[in-house]
Scaffold this motif. Sequence first.
Motif, PDB file in Angstrom:
ATOM      1  N   ASN A 132       0.926  -1.116   0.054  1.00  0.00           N
ATOM      2  CA  ASN A 132       0.190  -0.170  -0.126  1.00  0.00           C
ATOM      3  C   ASN A 132       0.867   1.252  -0.068  1.00  0.00           C
ATOM      4  O   ASN A 132       0.407   2.548   0.094  1.00  0.00           O
ATOM      5  N   LEU A 139       0.112  -0.158  -8.714  1.00  0.00           N
ATOM      6  CA  LEU A 139      -0.047   0.730  -7.502  1.00  0.00           C
ATOM      7  C   LEU A 139       1.477   1.414  -7.471  1.00  0.00           C
ATOM      8  O   LEU A 139       1.712   2.697  -7.049  1.00  0.00           O
ATOM      9  N   ARG A 185      -5.795   3.535  -2.305  1.00  0.00           N
ATOM     10  CA  ARG A 185      -5.840   3.110  -0.834  1.00  0.00           C
ATOM     11  C   ARG A 185      -7.243   2.736  -0.430  1.00  0.00           C
ATOM     12  O   ARG A 185      -7.237   2.058   0.481  1.00  0.00           O
ATOM     13  N   ILE A 201      -8.091  -0.758  -0.431  1.00  0.00           N
ATOM     14  CA  ILE A 201      -6.968  -1.672   0.479  1.00  0.00           C
ATOM     15  C   ILE A 201      -7.289  -1.592   1.960  1.00  0.00           C
ATOM     16  O   ILE A 201      -7.015  -0.375   2.378  1.00  0.00           O
ATOM     17  N   MET A 247      -6.778  -2.384   5.696  1.00  0.00           N
ATOM     18  CA  MET A 247      -5.446  -2.552   6.626  1.00  0.00           C
ATOM     19  C   MET A 247      -6.069  -2.695   8.173  1.00  0.00           C
ATOM     20  O   MET A 247      -6.668  -1.884   8.475  1.00  0.00           O
TER      21      MET A 247
END
Length: 272
Positions: free
Chosen positions: A49, A66, A78, A81, A83
Amino acid sequence: MLKLDKVSKTYKTGDKALHNACFEVPAGQVVGLIGPSGAGKSTLIRCINRLVEPTQGSITLGDTELTGLNRRELRRARRRIGMIFQEYALVERLTVMENVLSGRLGYVPAWRSYLRKFSADDIAQAFSLLDRVGLADHYNKRADALSGGQRQRVGIARALEQNPELLLVDEPTASLDPKTSRQIMRLIRTACQERNLPAIINIHDVMLAQQFSDRIIGLKAGEIVFDGAPDALTDEVLTTIYGDEDWTQLRGDNAEQSTDPETPAVDLAEGV
């Protein structure tokens, strides 16, 4: 689909944290990332990321490379994604609901995020996710009033609130007791199965990785030295990754705590 092609990271000190990492993660697959401290596990996740900038190589999520994105494009990428952090990364003074809704900040205008105004759909999804992780009754509690296991569940709900295409998980069980650790891993695995969501989980506990992952990748000194099924993680392979150890004894110590990962918990929030 996530694809890494010859991804490396060398720090300004000259230390090589990652060297020529190459692998793909298809939709729905849960990958357990194991290896000794300093092997490059956290660096690998953060390169994906771009919290850490790779020195070379390419990282592609779906049809988006990316590593080729500028700052504005990366902010948008992002959002895809999710996290989950080892130390939870919650805003302690905010409520559970506000922390979960922060997963939508990348989708709302700046003024709405400042005023914490979210759509009815976002709020409904947040309530649904809190119910899913066993925290529906805690939505109005401040984050600093929660236990470690409860905080990690909020982190999971926040990541899923993004409706991500990839889940990155950094040591989700490091500060949790064995029972809670298993519940958290089961919850992550089930969420990935339900959403057909690929995930990479950086985890020190080899037994948990074997129980709840579809695939294991082993790192040593920044290089991938194993990539295969959990049941292929033999004592010889573990010695290659970690060095000499009595792995038979280790397996015996963990056997008493082992349960079938497919068996649902009676109450996911129990004892957390």
